[in-house]
Scaffold this motif. Sequence first.
Motif, PDB file in Angstrom:
ATOM      1  N   ASP A  89       2.234   5.000   0.317  1.00 16.25           N
ATOM      2  CA  ASP A  89       2.293   6.197   1.265  1.00 16.25           C
ATOM      3  C   ASP A  89       2.656   7.716   0.477  1.00 16.25           C
ATOM      4  O   ASP A  89       2.702   8.332   1.375  1.00 16.25           O
ATOM      5  CB  ASP A  89       3.279   5.973   2.420  1.00 16.25           C
ATOM      6  N   LEU A  99       8.807   0.018  -1.231  1.00 17.04           N
ATOM      7  CA  LEU A  99       7.667  -0.555  -0.524  1.00 17.04           C
ATOM      8  C   LEU A  99       7.811  -2.259  -0.396  1.00 17.04           C
ATOM      9  O   LEU A  99       7.648  -2.758   0.590  1.00 17.04           O
ATOM     10  CB  LEU A  99       6.342  -0.415  -1.084  1.00 17.04           C
ATOM     11  N   ALA A 107      -0.863   7.724  -1.658  1.00 14.63           N
ATOM     12  CA  ALA A 107      -1.048   7.306  -0.493  1.00 14.63           C
ATOM     13  C   ALA A 107      -2.504   6.479  -0.541  1.00 14.63           C
ATOM     14  O   ALA A 107      -3.507   7.046  -0.853  1.00 14.63           O
ATOM     15  CB  ALA A 107      -1.462   8.522   0.345  1.00 14.63           C
ATOM     16  N   ASN A 130       5.085   8.532  -0.870  1.00 10.73           N
ATOM     17  CA  ASN A 130       6.443   9.065  -1.058  1.00 10.73           C
ATOM     18  C   ASN A 130       7.386   7.911  -1.493  1.00 10.73           C
ATOM     19  O   ASN A 130       8.354   8.217  -2.200  1.00 10.73           O
ATOM     20  CB  ASN A 130       7.259   9.336   0.362  1.00 10.73           C
ATOM     21  N   SER A 131       7.032   6.651  -1.051  1.00 13.21           N
ATOM     22  CA  SER A 131       7.969   5.599  -1.346  1.00 13.21           C
ATOM     23  C   SER A 131       7.725   4.758  -2.928  1.00 13.21           C
ATOM     24  O   SER A 131       6.560   4.923  -3.205  1.00 13.21           O
ATOM     25  CB  SER A 131       7.794   4.442  -0.514  1.00 13.21           C
ATOM     26  N   THR A 168       0.909  -1.169   0.038  1.00 14.05           N
ATOM     27  CA  THR A 168       0.282   0.003  -0.009  1.00 14.05           C
ATOM     28  C   THR A 168       0.986   1.172  -0.071  1.00 14.05           C
ATOM     29  O   THR A 168       1.756   1.479   0.793  1.00 14.05           O
ATOM     30  CB  THR A 168      -0.871  -0.199   1.456  1.00 14.05           C
TER      31      THR A 168
END
Length: 346
Positions: free
Chosen positions: A173, A181, A209, A175-176, A171
């Motif tokens: 976020d 992830l 996100a 940013n990643s 899932t």
Amino acid sequence: MRVRKFFERLFNWELWNFHILYAPIAPVWLWYCIKSRSLWFFTPSNPNITFGGFEGEGKKEMYRLLPAEITPKTIYVKPGIPFTELKNRVNAAGIRYPFVVKPDVGMKGILFRVIENDDQLQKYHAHIPFKYIVQEKIDYPVEVSVFYYRYPWQSTGVVSGFIYKELLQVTGDGNSSLKQLINQHERAKHRVEEMELRHGHDFERVLGAGEVFYLSFAGNHNRGARFTNLQHEINPGLVAVFDKLSKDALFYYGRYDIKTNSIEDLKNGKQFIVLEYNGAGAEPNHIYDCGMSLGKAYQTILQHWKVLYEISRYNARQGHAYWSYRRGKKYLRAAKHHFRILEKFD
């Protein structure tokens, strides 16, 4: 990072290689072979399934034993037929994108794919070396496994395992990247090479996100799916559902993989679809993801092997003969050769 992953695998038996995990209890399996005077002591367990459903049986063979209304809409495809013919058959069957494709004879989620468009279908069709199935994608929200067995001399069986499956996913976020992830995920980080092969083209993509990215659509433990034990949900209604299904199919031992609208619906025998079921070779996968110790896991496996032996012995005495050594060896050799080829194409 590699050293940490090594020790995580070393101290978590659920991550061990299949052969390492089963090696300490293999002598018990051998003892059942000796008692039965057959290396293939399990073959009479499910008389209507080739090799007792231990390995190498086709999906078509299983679906024909079940009522059509509880199996997915499916067509069987030979590799090499013209793509236009394939398209015509898919359309005539009323199967629409997205749908599922997988080998007719397969295991462990090998070459299981969700197909979104003509281009993906054409690539899969050109790639796969063996007969495969095109199957409607079942959109019921709940996927479960039910391990069931019934002694042939008894009218009521046992649901020994009941689990909920959550597909391998990450899932976002906001940013990643997908690669980050995956490396942070407790399961996916042990499968980075596989993930790169499947999703490398998306590795640098940053997921929004809350955005869910499915790393695998196969609900298998060896494909990273997470299981939740539903032992507390087993009741006489659930057992009755599988008694009826299994008696009609002469199915005495194995595991059903199912999609359903809800657990309650399944227990009431409505709004569910059998994706497939596995016979004598089925692993009691309710040993995973529930904090079970290795000793308890072995105890559970051995209890199921004993049941398999007793069912097979009884059916053999009723005229469902054990396979001969030569017949079983030839069949198993062909099945393993088939799977080695599939793995290369996966």
